[in-house]
Design a protein around this motif. Structure first.
Motif, PDB file in Angstrom:
ATOM      1  N   ALA A 209       0.798  -1.235  -0.167  1.00 20.22           N
ATOM      2  CA  ALA A 209       0.109  -0.161   0.088  1.00 20.22           C
ATOM      3  C   ALA A 209       0.811   1.224  -0.138  1.00 20.22           C
ATOM      4  O   ALA A 209       0.387   2.321  -0.621  1.00 20.22           O
ATOM      5  N   ILE A 210       2.154   1.169   0.713  1.00 17.00           N
ATOM      6  CA  ILE A 210       3.038   2.479   0.495  1.00 17.00           C
ATOM      7  C   ILE A 210       3.366   2.607  -0.759  1.00 17.00           C
ATOM      8  O   ILE A 210       3.642   3.927  -0.889  1.00 17.00           O
ATOM      9  N   ALA A 211       3.753   1.633  -1.565  1.00 11.52           N
ATOM     10  CA  ALA A 211       4.331   2.089  -2.709  1.00 11.52           C
ATOM     11  C   ALA A 211       3.314   2.608  -3.655  1.00 11.52           C
ATOM     12  O   ALA A 211       3.382   3.639  -4.563  1.00 11.52           O
ATOM     13  N   ARG A 212       2.085   2.155  -3.674  1.00 11.61           N
ATOM     14  CA  ARG A 212       0.785   3.005  -4.269  1.00 11.61           C
ATOM     15  C   ARG A 212       0.476   4.322  -3.805  1.00 11.61           C
ATOM     16  O   ARG A 212       0.402   5.426  -4.710  1.00 11.61           O
ATOM     17  N   LEU A 213       0.799   4.455  -2.635  1.00  9.14           N
ATOM     18  CA  LEU A 213       0.530   5.747  -1.882  1.00  9.14           C
ATOM     19  C   LEU A 213       1.686   6.851  -2.481  1.00  9.14           C
ATOM     20  O   LEU A 213       1.426   7.808  -2.862  1.00  9.14           O
ATOM     21  N   ARG A 214       2.690   6.320  -2.491  1.00  4.70           N
ATOM     22  CA  ARG A 214       3.915   7.115  -2.929  1.00  4.70           C
ATOM     23  C   ARG A 214       3.990   7.433  -4.467  1.00  4.70           C
ATOM     24  O   ARG A 214       4.143   8.788  -4.831  1.00  4.70           O
ATOM     25  N   GLU A 215       3.316   6.505  -5.229  1.00  4.63           N
ATOM     26  CA  GLU A 215       3.267   6.570  -6.487  1.00  4.63           C
ATOM     27  C   GLU A 215       2.025   7.739  -6.650  1.00  4.63           C
ATOM     28  O   GLU A 215       2.303   8.476  -7.514  1.00  4.63           O
ATOM     29  N   ALA A 216       1.031   7.496  -6.144  1.00  2.00           N
ATOM     30  CA  ALA A 216      -0.083   8.562  -6.332  1.00  2.00           C
ATOM     31  C   ALA A 216       0.133   9.876  -5.837  1.00  2.00           C
ATOM     32  O   ALA A 216      -0.554  10.772  -6.230  1.00  2.00           O
TER      33      ALA A 216
ATOM     34  N   LEU B  97       1.795  13.812   6.572  1.00  2.11           N
ATOM     35  CA  LEU B  97       1.449  13.486   5.295  1.00  2.11           C
ATOM     36  C   LEU B  97       2.460  13.818   4.342  1.00  2.11           C
ATOM     37  O   LEU B  97       2.661  12.811   3.314  1.00  2.11           O
ATOM     38  N   LEU B  98       3.123  14.832   4.337  1.00  2.00           N
ATOM     39  CA  LEU B  98       4.405  15.011   3.446  1.00  2.00           C
ATOM     40  C   LEU B  98       5.316  13.906   3.546  1.00  2.00           C
ATOM     41  O   LEU B  98       5.781  13.537   2.408  1.00  2.00           O
ATOM     42  N   ALA B  99       5.610  13.423   4.703  1.00  2.00           N
ATOM     43  CA  ALA B  99       6.722  12.366   4.946  1.00  2.00           C
ATOM     44  C   ALA B  99       6.244  11.226   4.549  1.00  2.00           C
ATOM     45  O   ALA B  99       7.276  10.609   3.682  1.00  2.00           O
ATOM     46  N   ILE B 100       4.924  10.673   4.477  1.00  2.00           N
ATOM     47  CA  ILE B 100       4.453   9.748   3.824  1.00  2.00           C
ATOM     48  C   ILE B 100       4.329   9.589   2.519  1.00  2.00           C
ATOM     49  O   ILE B 100       4.178   8.338   1.543  1.00  2.00           O
ATOM     50  N   GLY B 101       4.235  10.688   2.015  1.00  2.00           N
ATOM     51  CA  GLY B 101       4.199  10.920   0.144  1.00  2.00           C
ATOM     52  C   GLY B 101       2.885  11.476  -0.079  1.00  2.00           C
ATOM     53  O   GLY B 101       2.778  11.648  -1.414  1.00  2.00           O
ATOM     54  N   ALA B 102       2.246  11.880   0.789  1.00  2.00           N
ATOM     55  CA  ALA B 102       0.876  12.511   0.288  1.00  2.00           C
ATOM     56  C   ALA B 102       0.986  14.155   0.201  1.00  2.00           C
ATOM     57  O   ALA B 102       2.222  14.841   0.729  1.00  2.00           O
ATOM     58  N   SER B 103      -0.072  14.742  -0.070  1.00  3.87           N
ATOM     59  CA  SER B 103       0.158  16.347  -0.383  1.00  3.87           C
ATOM     60  C   SER B 103      -1.121  16.936   0.783  1.00  3.87           C
ATOM     61  O   SER B 103      -2.424  16.489   0.428  1.00  3.87           O
TER      62      SER B 103
ATOM     63  N   ALA C 188      -4.297   9.383   3.986  1.00  2.00           N
ATOM     64  CA  ALA C 188      -3.442   9.195   2.741  1.00  2.00           C
ATOM     65  C   ALA C 188      -3.557   8.013   2.292  1.00  2.00           C
ATOM     66  O   ALA C 188      -3.631   7.806   1.021  1.00  2.00           O
ATOM     67  N   TYR C 189      -3.453   6.755   2.955  1.00  2.00           N
ATOM     68  CA  TYR C 189      -3.679   5.571   2.310  1.00  2.00           C
ATOM     69  C   TYR C 189      -4.803   5.152   1.609  1.00  2.00           C
ATOM     70  O   TYR C 189      -4.855   4.778   0.619  1.00  2.00           O
ATOM     71  N   ALA C 190      -5.940   5.897   2.487  1.00  3.94           N
ATOM     72  CA  ALA C 190      -7.223   5.741   1.868  1.00  3.94           C
ATOM     73  C   ALA C 190      -7.480   6.406   0.516  1.00  3.94           C
ATOM     74  O   ALA C 190      -8.197   6.003  -0.462  1.00  3.94           O
ATOM     75  N   GLY C 191      -6.698   7.459   0.218  1.00  6.31           N
ATOM     76  CA  GLY C 191      -6.772   8.209  -1.009  1.00  6.31           C
ATOM     77  C   GLY C 191      -6.092   7.436  -2.111  1.00  6.31           C
ATOM     78  O   GLY C 191      -5.989   7.946  -3.237  1.00  6.31           O
ATOM     79  N   ALA C 192      -5.151   6.605  -1.819  1.00  6.70           N
ATOM     80  CA  ALA C 192      -4.384   5.877  -3.003  1.00  6.70           C
ATOM     81  C   ALA C 192      -4.880   4.500  -2.871  1.00  6.70           C
ATOM     82  O   ALA C 192      -4.070   3.688  -3.775  1.00  6.70           O
ATOM     83  N   ASN C 193      -5.580   3.889  -2.149  1.00  5.69           N
ATOM     84  CA  ASN C 193      -5.659   2.418  -1.983  1.00  5.69           C
ATOM     85  C   ASN C 193      -7.220   2.241  -2.077  1.00  5.69           C
ATOM     86  O   ASN C 193      -7.931   2.742  -1.020  1.00  5.69           O
ATOM     87  N   ARG C 194      -7.971   1.532  -2.839  1.00 13.73           N
ATOM     88  CA  ARG C 194      -9.353   1.334  -2.643  1.00 13.73           C
ATOM     89  C   ARG C 194      -9.657   0.844  -1.590  1.00 13.73           C
ATOM     90  O   ARG C 194     -11.036   1.096  -1.162  1.00 13.73           O
ATOM     91  N   ASP C 195      -9.199  -0.391  -1.005  1.00 14.81           N
ATOM     92  CA  ASP C 195      -9.525  -1.197   0.332  1.00 14.81           C
ATOM     93  C   ASP C 195      -9.468  -0.236   1.516  1.00 14.81           C
ATOM     94  O   ASP C 195      -8.181  -0.128   1.929  1.00 14.81           O
ATOM     95  N   ALA C 196     -10.416   0.138   2.051  1.00 15.97           N
ATOM     96  CA  ALA C 196     -10.404   0.733   3.290  1.00 15.97           C
ATOM     97  C   ALA C 196      -9.736   0.017   4.353  1.00 15.97           C
ATOM     98  O   ALA C 196      -8.953   0.526   5.230  1.00 15.97           O
ATOM     99  N   PHE C 197     -10.082  -1.212   4.558  1.00 15.15           N
ATOM    100  CA  PHE C 197      -9.520  -2.140   5.571  1.00 15.15           C
ATOM    101  C   PHE C 197      -7.941  -1.994   5.371  1.00 15.15           C
ATOM    102  O   PHE C 197      -7.243  -1.998   6.349  1.00 15.15           O
ATOM    103  N   VAL C 198      -7.586  -2.117   4.147  1.00 17.78           N
ATOM    104  CA  VAL C 198      -5.929  -2.197   4.000  1.00 17.78           C
ATOM    105  C   VAL C 198      -5.294  -0.931   4.219  1.00 17.78           C
ATOM    106  O   VAL C 198      -4.244  -0.799   4.797  1.00 17.78           O
ATOM    107  N   ALA C 199      -6.098   0.300   3.876  1.00 20.29           N
ATOM    108  CA  ALA C 199      -5.785   1.667   4.090  1.00 20.29           C
ATOM    109  C   ALA C 199      -5.606   1.794   5.571  1.00 20.29           C
ATOM    110  O   ALA C 199      -4.558   2.583   6.106  1.00 20.29           O
ATOM    111  N   ALA C 200      -6.576   1.420   6.422  1.00 19.78           N
ATOM    112  CA  ALA C 200      -6.466   1.691   7.722  1.00 19.78           C
ATOM    113  C   ALA C 200      -5.523   1.060   8.490  1.00 19.78           C
ATOM    114  O   ALA C 200      -4.654   1.372   9.385  1.00 19.78           O
ATOM    115  N   ALA C 201      -5.234  -0.229   8.106  1.00 17.44           N
ATOM    116  CA  ALA C 201      -4.124  -0.961   8.572  1.00 17.44           C
ATOM    117  C   ALA C 201      -2.807  -0.452   8.316  1.00 17.44           C
ATOM    118  O   ALA C 201      -1.850  -0.421   9.221  1.00 17.44           O
TER     119      ALA C 201
END
Length: 272
Positions: A11-18, A38-44, A209-222
């Motif tokens: 999930a973090i790879a998808r986040l940093r790419e998106a 958020l900036l540190a993890i790769g989001a805006s 941030a993870y929810a914004g880049a990953n469709r699965d909310a369960f994976v994003a939360a974890a």
């Protein structure tokens, strides 16, 4: 490596790419920390809390984070407007009911938001989530009470997940993530995280941030919860002995260094 560990780590790879744009209407005590996390993890990050623009900003965002840590009527109106627009636009909403159960205003606000806004993830401590579940909760300000801490977090998370049709993340010494069907317990983190103001708010922002880049909310939360736990562990080893100030900065440093390899190597979870 089991399937869920792989999914969380990827999930973090998808986040940093998106590099998702994450709109936060959040606690003014911790807003700067949330933006930096958020900036540190790769989001805006963007923080727009005026009702006149909160909906417009949400419409161009990848995720919306609502945090009631410092409430007033102005921000409540903004949260509801942004939440409704998010639902219209298919933008996932992450909600942090900080201090739910502590005051009438907080209680009424939690109920109003949950009635008017469909949320993807609820992130809170055991007292806050117990209140949402309709259980007798004895909050200690914005912290969980010892009495509520004796509850079965898996049962409480599952109850709320089914009630709201969302993913629930209860953070504590052991974190519990449930969508009513899947459950994981995450064992990452360090007690010193509780000595730094804002780590809970930052965790909620990371989930956004993870929810914004990953469709699965369960994976994003974890993934969001695990990211804070892992960063806290490494930060303590590097700076915890210096003091809470150095530890605080080290958390941001470690969030900026997280990647698939670190997540895969350090993630400690059980599937319940």
């Amino acid at each position: 490596m089991n399937t869920i560990t792989k999914e969380i780590s990827q999930a973090i790879a998808r986040l940093r790419e998106a590099a998702p744009l994450v709109h936060n209407i959040t606690n003014y005590v911790t807003v700067n920390d949330c933006a930096n996390a958020l900036l540190a993890i790769g989001a805006s990050p963007i923080m727009a809390d005026d009702p006149a623009e909160s909906g417009d900003i949400t419409a161009i965002s990848s995720a919306l984070v609502l945090n009631i840590g410092t409430l007033n009527r102005h921000t409540i109106d903004s949260m509801i407007a942004a939440g409704k627009r998010a639902n219209e636009c298919g933008v996932p909403v992450v909600f942090d009911p900080v201090g739910a159960g502590a005051s009438r205003l907080r209680n009424d606000t939690v109920k109003e938001i949950l009635e008017l806004v469909k949320i993807a993830v609820l992130r809170g401590n055991i007292s806050e989530v117990s209140f949402v579940a309709g259980l007798d909760a004895t909050t200690k300000g914005v912290d969980a009470s010892a009495a509520d801490g004796r509850r079965d977090a898996v049962s409480v998370a599952g109850l709320v997940a089914e009630k709201l049709g969302c993913t629930v993340a209860i953070t504590g010494a052991v974190d519990v993530i449930s969508d009513g069907k899947r459950v994981v317990k995450i064992h990452n983190g360090h007690p010193m995280l509780s000595k730094v103001t804002g780590t809970g708010c930052m965790t909620t922002a990371l989930v956004g941030a993870y929810a914004g880049a990953n469709r699965d909310a369960f994976v994003a939360a974890a993934a969001g919860v695990a990211s804070m736990g892992i960063a806290g562990e490494i930060a303590y080893k590097k700076a915890g002995q210096v003091g809470t100030g150095s530890f605080h900065i080290a958390i941001l440093d470690e969030l900026s260094q997280l990647d698939f390899a670190v997540m895969e190597a350090r993630l400690k979870l059980d599937e319940a």
